[in-house]
Design a protein around this motif. Structure first.
Motif: not given
Length: 644
Positions: A547-570
């Protein structure tokens, strides 16, 4: 040999430089009531083995005596000023309640101006020579290329280690393949507790020795000690030692994946047969020798090779009734720690490196707290270079946590009103910063946590303007900053990058039930280049009601895509996972609109998130001007391509 020097002086707070007098104790009373304990015990590389491993302990004892024998309350700082160089240890430094300062007279352990003292759990390797012959089991291609040195001794035994640094860089333990080249498991026989793999890499191996198998399991890896190996035509049959063998086949989450999309990837390690390319090392515990194949440009006679002999360098050990209070660490580096559990008991984690002591699947599913729960698990906690329990008003500022085998800094329980600011977390095998209880030990970890005595919580902690980079480079399922059950924690203006799994993980429990967590804030952090080796990940990830917790004004980008994972979109930029409730998520800049809300509870609000958020959010996020020099230590740059 350089003489160890301690100068304990009562004088003004102005530091005039380190004095020199062999084993001298100088006390000169001046008008300013501050006390300075100067320690010139640091040594440089060529003198490292001659250092006094107890120099910091002796300085702390002197500070303790100043407080104990003072006839009146002190009003100035007691400073323990460390000169430049290495401070190698043979056992952990203990900060206890008797070391506490006061609001008017804190105890400060600090670097002398312009220096970077290193508190180290490492041992220097010396005496490298080109191996004229190699024992059975090494590949023929290694002969004439591999160098050898005797393992250092500690308490009459060769030091066993899982990490090595050469000229400041972590070098890899010998393994059968690297990076994107990992093989896939062929068959996973749960009832028989047998794993089948392609025989190609092991067909010529006669003795198993201490071979290990590392398996990619969605959001965590398993490290398993191989018990038996049998080649059957083009396949190999593996079994594993206990306790990890039973736990690995019984625990339901995270699983070994056998699916049409692809089976779990793995690699084999810790066997001389895999010492087949430059940049790899192998330790033969039977002979006491260490082998290394140098990379181009590395000269072993001049190389600075370090192996760790300790898991924890510093323990701040108070209690909720007698906490350690008013202690500061400024400008100090903590380096070279070990992590031996995988060598002794394997490593099968649940999440964020918290390893399973026991786990199994409920049939039928369901507990009084959660009707659909099928997973029962009891966990343990990895060691950290610096561990804190029972403390108040601590400060870590301008410190460095680097070249570490397991976690960096761990605020375990009963820590409050404390700050981690302007510090560097780089080249860390597991988690960067850990906070709060995860109900490790004898309590089933999916239960909500609501203790009768709230003092055991980690609360009122500020984590700001730190750089976390090259994190979870050995235990891939670990996190830049991870918290368990915490309250009133602020994580703001940090930069987190080059992380194998998640950037920030907030909360524990996997339930919608009421618990102690509330009033937590994740604000204006810059998170990029995450998910380097794992998936089912987020730049920011949460669990359970807060309760009363906030996630705000963060800058998030550039996710890796390892080829060996079986579900790369998860994966997600922001991931509110099981039970997450009563969060405000607003004004976060993400390069896309990929978010997850899995099995959330009530009360979550999402406002103005995505690539259309004002560019001012980008400009304000991350490390602020006072500590901007930290960005020079990034291991990736924000605009680097996300290539594994």
């Amino acid at each position: 040999m350089r003489t160890q020097e301690f100068i304990f002086s009562y004088r003004s707070r102005t530091i005039l430089g380190l004095l020199s007098a062999a084993l001298a104790w100088q006390q000169t009373a001046l008008a300013d009531p501050s006390h300075i304990i100067e320690v010139d015990g640091g040594v440089h590389w060529e003198q490292w083995t001659e250092a006094n491993p107890y120099v910091l302990r002796e300085a702390l004892r002197k500070a303790r005596e100043i407080r104990r024998t003072s006839e009146e309350n002190l009003s100035g700082e007691i400073q323990i000023v460390l000169g430049d160089g290495f401070y190698p240890l043979v056992d952990s430094v203990l900060i206890r309640p008797e070391d506490s300062g006061t609001l008017d007279s804190p105890t400060v352990i600090m670097a002398a101006p312009g220096t970077r003292p290193v508190i180290s759990g490492g041992i220097a390797l010396a005496g490298w020579r080109l191996a004229e012959n190699l024992p059975a089991g090494f590949p023929a291609t290694a002969l004439g290329k591999v160098w050898v040195v005797e393992a250092p001794m500690s308490a009459g035994r060769p030091v066993e280690y899982r990490h090595m640094w050469l000229n400041g860089n972590r070098v890899a333990k010998a393994r059968d393949n690297f990076g994107e080249e990992m093989q896939r498991i062929l068959e996973w026989d749960k009832p028989g507790q047998v794993c089948w793999i392609p025989a190609e890499a092991v067909v010529d191996i006669k003795e198993i020795g201490r071979m290990e198998m590392v398996i990619h399991q969605m959001w965590a890896i398993a490290i398993l000690r191989v018990k038996s190996l049998e080649v059957v035509e083009d396949r190999a049959r593996l079994t594993f030692h206990e306790p990890e063998g039973r736990i690995q086949f019984e625990h339901p989450w995270p699983p070994v994946v056998i699916s049409e999309e692809g089976n779990s990837a793995y690699y084999l390690t810790n066997h001389p047969a895999f010492l087949n390319q430059p940049g790899e090392w192998y330790q033969d515990l039977t002979s006491g020798k260490i082998y290394y194949w140098p990379q181009e440009g590395e000269s072993m006679p001049e190389a600075q090779a370090i192996v760790p002999s300790m898991e924890t360098l510093l323990n701040v050990a108070g209690t909720v009734d007698r906490p350690v209070e008013h202690v500061r660490f400024e400008g100090v580096t903590f380096s070279h720690t070990n992590w031996l559990r995988p060598s002794r008991a394997g490593h099968v984690p649940l999440q964020a490196g918290m390893y399973l002591l026991d786990a199994y699947k409920l049939r039928p599913a369901g507990t009084p707290d959660k009707a659909g729960l099928e997973n029962q698990a009891w966990i343990g906690r990895q060691p950290a270079a610096v561990q804190v329990e029972g403390a108040r008003d601590l400060l870590f500022e301008d410190c460095r946590f680097t070249q570490l085998g397991a976690s960096g800094l761990d605020l375990i329980e009963g820590v409050r009103d404390s700050t981690i600011r302007g510090s560097l977390f780089r080249d860390i095998g597991s988690n960067g910063l850990v906070m709060g209880t995860f109900q490790e030990g004898g309590i089933e970890t999916h239960l909500p946590f609501d203790p009768a005595d709230a003092r055991i919580l980690c609360q009122a902690i500020n984590v700001s303007d730190n750089l976390f980079t090259d994190i979870a480079n050995e235990d891939w399922g670990c996190v830049g900053i991870v918290t368990g059950f915490v309250r009133d924690v602020t994580i703001a203006h940090n930069e987190i990058c080059d992380v194998s799994y998640t950037g920030i993980s907030l909360g524990w429990g996997w339930t919608k039930s009421v618990n102690v967590m509330q009033d937590n804030r994740i604000h204006a952090n810059h998170i990029h280049h995450f998910g380097k080796r794992m998936y089912d990940t987020g730049g920011i990830y949460t669990l359970s009601p807060q309760p009363s917790s906030v996630i705000s004004e963060n800058f998030i980008h550039s996710i890796y895509r390892p080829s060996y994972v079986h579900d790369p979109n998860h994966w997600s930029y922001i991931y509110l996972d099981e039970g997450s409730s009563y969060f405000t998520v607003r004004d976060n800049w993400t390069e896309g609109l990929k978010y997850s809300t899995n099995a959330n509870g009530p009360g979550n609000t999402w406002t103005n998130n995505g690539p259309s958020v004002s560019a001012r959010i980008l400009q304000r996020a991350g490390i602020r001007e006072e500590f901007a020099g930290l960005i020079n230590f990034r291991t990736v740059q924000p605009d680097d391509p996300v290539v594994p």
